[in-house]
Design a protein around this motif. Structure first.
Motif, mmCIF file in Angstrom:
data_model
loop_
_atom_site.group_PDB
_atom_site.id
_atom_site.type_symbol
_atom_site.label_atom_id
_atom_site.label_comp_id
_atom_site.label_asym_id
_atom_site.label_seq_id
_atom_site.Cartn_x
_atom_site.Cartn_y
_atom_site.Cartn_z
ATOM 1 N N TYR A 1 23.498 -23.641 -27.935
ATOM 2 C CA TYR A 1 24.792 -22.827 -27.477
ATOM 3 C C TYR A 1 25.421 -23.477 -26.407
ATOM 4 C CZ TYR A 1 23.419 -19.883 -31.466
ATOM 5 O OH TYR A 1 23.228 -19.254 -32.639
ATOM 6 N N LEU A 2 26.712 -23.513 -26.595
ATOM 7 C CA LEU A 2 27.257 -23.939 -24.987
ATOM 8 C C LEU A 2 28.547 -22.912 -24.867
ATOM 9 C CD1 LEU A 2 27.541 -26.367 -22.832
ATOM 10 C CD2 LEU A 2 29.354 -26.991 -24.448
ATOM 11 N N PRO A 3 28.570 -22.338 -23.501
ATOM 12 C CA PRO A 3 29.558 -21.423 -23.303
ATOM 13 C C PRO A 3 31.055 -22.024 -23.174
ATOM 14 C CG PRO A 3 28.363 -21.475 -21.082
ATOM 15 C CD PRO A 3 27.433 -22.403 -22.387
ATOM 16 N N LEU B 1 32.588 -20.546 -32.019
ATOM 17 C CA LEU B 1 32.317 -18.949 -32.591
ATOM 18 C C LEU B 1 32.514 -17.990 -31.062
ATOM 19 C CD1 LEU B 1 28.731 -19.530 -34.305
ATOM 20 C CD2 LEU B 1 31.114 -19.135 -35.488
ATOM 21 N N GLY B 2 33.648 -17.667 -31.172
ATOM 22 C CA GLY B 2 33.969 -16.712 -30.188
ATOM 23 C C GLY B 2 34.063 -17.712 -28.706
ATOM 24 N N GLY B 3 33.347 -17.089 -27.558
ATOM 25 C CA GLY B 3 33.383 -17.923 -26.481
ATOM 26 C C GLY B 3 32.099 -18.813 -26.532
ATOM 27 N N VAL B 4 31.542 -19.298 -27.746
ATOM 28 C CA VAL B 4 30.474 -20.117 -27.657
ATOM 29 C C VAL B 4 30.548 -21.150 -28.598
ATOM 30 C CG1 VAL B 4 27.982 -19.900 -28.135
ATOM 31 C CG2 VAL B 4 28.921 -18.047 -26.968
ATOM 32 N N LEU B 5 30.162 -22.253 -28.248
ATOM 33 C CA LEU B 5 30.090 -23.381 -29.120
ATOM 34 C C LEU B 5 28.711 -23.575 -29.660
ATOM 35 C CD1 LEU B 5 32.029 -25.949 -30.218
ATOM 36 C CD2 LEU B 5 30.885 -27.145 -28.445
ATOM 37 N N GLU B 6 28.619 -23.196 -30.908
ATOM 38 C CA GLU B 6 27.445 -23.623 -31.666
ATOM 39 C C GLU B 6 27.316 -24.905 -32.146
ATOM 40 O OE1 GLU B 6 25.520 -20.902 -35.213
ATOM 41 O OE2 GLU B 6 26.957 -22.628 -35.766
ATOM 42 N N ILE B 7 26.051 -25.478 -31.564
ATOM 43 C CA ILE B 7 25.626 -26.959 -31.886
ATOM 44 C C ILE B 7 24.306 -27.069 -32.833
ATOM 45 C CG2 ILE B 7 25.244 -29.202 -31.059
ATOM 46 C CD1 ILE B 7 26.939 -27.871 -28.474
ATOM 47 N N HIS B 8 24.537 -27.961 -33.868
ATOM 48 C CA HIS B 8 23.256 -28.502 -34.722
ATOM 49 C C HIS B 8 22.972 -29.822 -34.355
ATOM 50 C CE1 HIS B 8 22.830 -24.415 -36.823
ATOM 51 N NE2 HIS B 8 23.979 -24.629 -36.820
ATOM 52 N N TYR C 1 28.261 -32.691 -25.923
ATOM 53 C CA TYR C 1 29.302 -31.638 -25.747
ATOM 54 C C TYR C 1 29.270 -31.016 -24.385
ATOM 55 C CZ TYR C 1 29.673 -32.136 -30.768
ATOM 56 O OH TYR C 1 29.908 -32.822 -32.003
ATOM 57 N N GLY C 2 30.456 -30.764 -23.607
ATOM 58 C CA GLY C 2 30.311 -30.153 -22.017
ATOM 59 C C GLY C 2 31.267 -29.348 -21.987
ATOM 60 N N SER C 3 31.262 -28.298 -21.152
ATOM 61 C CA SER C 3 32.086 -27.260 -20.900
ATOM 62 C C SER C 3 32.349 -27.148 -19.229
ATOM 63 C CB SER C 3 32.002 -26.115 -21.181
ATOM 64 O OG SER C 3 31.094 -25.298 -20.687
ATOM 65 N N ASP C 4 33.224 -26.711 -18.798
ATOM 66 C CA ASP C 4 33.457 -26.129 -17.198
ATOM 67 C C ASP C 4 33.211 -24.313 -17.266
ATOM 68 O OD1 ASP C 4 35.710 -25.470 -18.278
ATOM 69 O OD2 ASP C 4 36.756 -26.411 -16.949
ATOM 70 N N ALA C 5 32.560 -23.958 -18.102
ATOM 71 C CA ALA C 5 32.581 -22.503 -18.171
ATOM 72 C C ALA C 5 31.714 -21.846 -16.952
ATOM 73 C CB ALA C 5 31.741 -21.862 -19.359
ATOM 74 N N TRP D 1 25.537 -12.321 -29.972
ATOM 75 C CA TRP D 1 24.338 -11.718 -29.180
ATOM 76 C C TRP D 1 23.995 -12.591 -28.092
ATOM 77 C CZ3 TRP D 1 19.555 -13.788 -28.807
ATOM 78 C CH2 TRP D 1 18.380 -12.986 -28.193
ATOM 79 N N VAL D 2 23.884 -14.019 -28.441
ATOM 80 C CA VAL D 2 23.394 -15.102 -27.394
ATOM 81 C C VAL D 2 24.398 -14.775 -25.991
ATOM 82 C CG1 VAL D 2 23.294 -17.450 -26.796
ATOM 83 C CG2 VAL D 2 22.458 -16.804 -28.787
ATOM 84 N N ASP D 3 25.786 -14.720 -26.401
ATOM 85 C CA ASP D 3 26.639 -14.701 -25.075
ATOM 86 C C ASP D 3 26.436 -13.422 -24.418
ATOM 87 O OD1 ASP D 3 28.799 -15.692 -23.608
ATOM 88 O OD2 ASP D 3 30.383 -14.986 -24.989
ATOM 89 N N ASP D 4 25.992 -12.454 -25.025
ATOM 90 C CA ASP D 4 26.013 -11.095 -24.521
ATOM 91 C C ASP D 4 24.754 -11.031 -23.702
ATOM 92 O OD1 ASP D 4 26.820 -8.328 -23.837
ATOM 93 O OD2 ASP D 4 24.977 -7.754 -25.154
ATOM 94 N N VAL D 5 23.574 -11.479 -24.339
ATOM 95 C CA VAL D 5 22.357 -11.514 -23.671
ATOM 96 C C VAL D 5 22.223 -12.305 -22.498
ATOM 97 C CG1 VAL D 5 20.912 -12.865 -24.892
ATOM 98 C CG2 VAL D 5 19.915 -10.858 -24.061
ATOM 99 N N LEU D 6 23.118 -13.214 -22.378
ATOM 100 C CA LEU D 6 22.986 -14.420 -21.401
ATOM 101 C C LEU D 6 23.983 -14.161 -20.332
ATOM 102 C CD1 LEU D 6 22.149 -17.595 -23.366
ATOM 103 C CD2 LEU D 6 20.629 -15.908 -22.252
ATOM 104 N N ALA D 7 24.836 -13.127 -20.335
ATOM 105 C CA ALA D 7 25.824 -12.674 -19.461
ATOM 106 C C ALA D 7 25.202 -12.562 -18.082
ATOM 107 C CB ALA D 7 26.591 -11.508 -19.825
ATOM 108 N N PRO D 8 25.738 -13.275 -16.924
ATOM 109 C CA PRO D 8 25.323 -13.102 -15.605
ATOM 110 C C PRO D 8 25.012 -11.902 -15.348
ATOM 111 C CG PRO D 8 27.406 -14.481 -15.678
ATOM 112 C CD PRO D 8 26.939 -13.772 -16.880
#
Length: 168
Positions: A14-16, A41-48, A57-61, A146-153
């Motif tokens: 996952y990449l934010p 998927l929302g604010g997360v890029l799911e990568i397989h 893939y990269g982001s500046d999140a 869930w990943v995005d929520d649990v990894l919130a700063p």
């Protein structure tokens, strides 16, 4: 500064990504753009990982994390995004997948701003790792949320009684 962690054949990574990104499409695709191994998927890029090709893939999140799941465990890396000029078109969070004939792995990459140091200077860059047990029976969309929520700063803990030395 560039940190890389590799995991052998994880289930998913996952990449934010953020709507306020300076990167077109809110993330960079360093491949040909047509890989079927990703979805937003929302604010997360799911990568397989794909068996026949690599991808990156990269982001500046500013959320400052990258993560992957293997065997029901979420492994994540975290750092604070600092002001400055970043490599790879401004990316501070990246995920690289390798093809089978090289290695069945995914890399989590955190990048810091570019800096030039002189002899005797130093730079500090804190990276934190976390492990979480992934809840079972989640849809892909619910798992990404869930990943995005649990990894919130998390806010650093500060003592409420701390005073400056000069106040004593």
């Amino acid at each position: 500064m560039w940190n890389v962690s590799q995991t052998d054949d994880p289930d998913v990574a996952y990449l934010p990504v953020d709507q306020g990104s300076l990167i077109p499409w809110n993330y960079s695709d360093f491949g040909n753009g047509s890989h079927p191994n990703k979805r937003l998927l929302g604010g997360v890029l799911e990568i397989h990982r794909m068996s026949g090709d690599y991808s990156k893939y990269g982001s500046d999140a500013p959320r400052g994390w990258v993560a992957m799941i293997k065997n029901g465990v979420l492994f994540s890396e975290h750092c604070e995004r600092r002001d400055g000029e970043y490599p790879d078109g401004g990316c501070s969070n990246e995920i690289y997948t390798e093809k089978d004939d090289i290695a069945k792995m995914i890399e989590l990459e955190l990048l810091g701003p570019q800096a030039t140091l002189s002899v005797g200077q130093h730079l500090d860059w804190n990276i934190h790792w976390r492990l979480h047990r992934v809840p079972t029976a989640l849809s892909d969309e619910a798992r990404a949320a869930w990943v995005d929520d649990v990894l919130a700063p998390r806010q650093p803990r500060r003592a409420t009684y701390a005073r400056r030395w000069s106040e004593y």
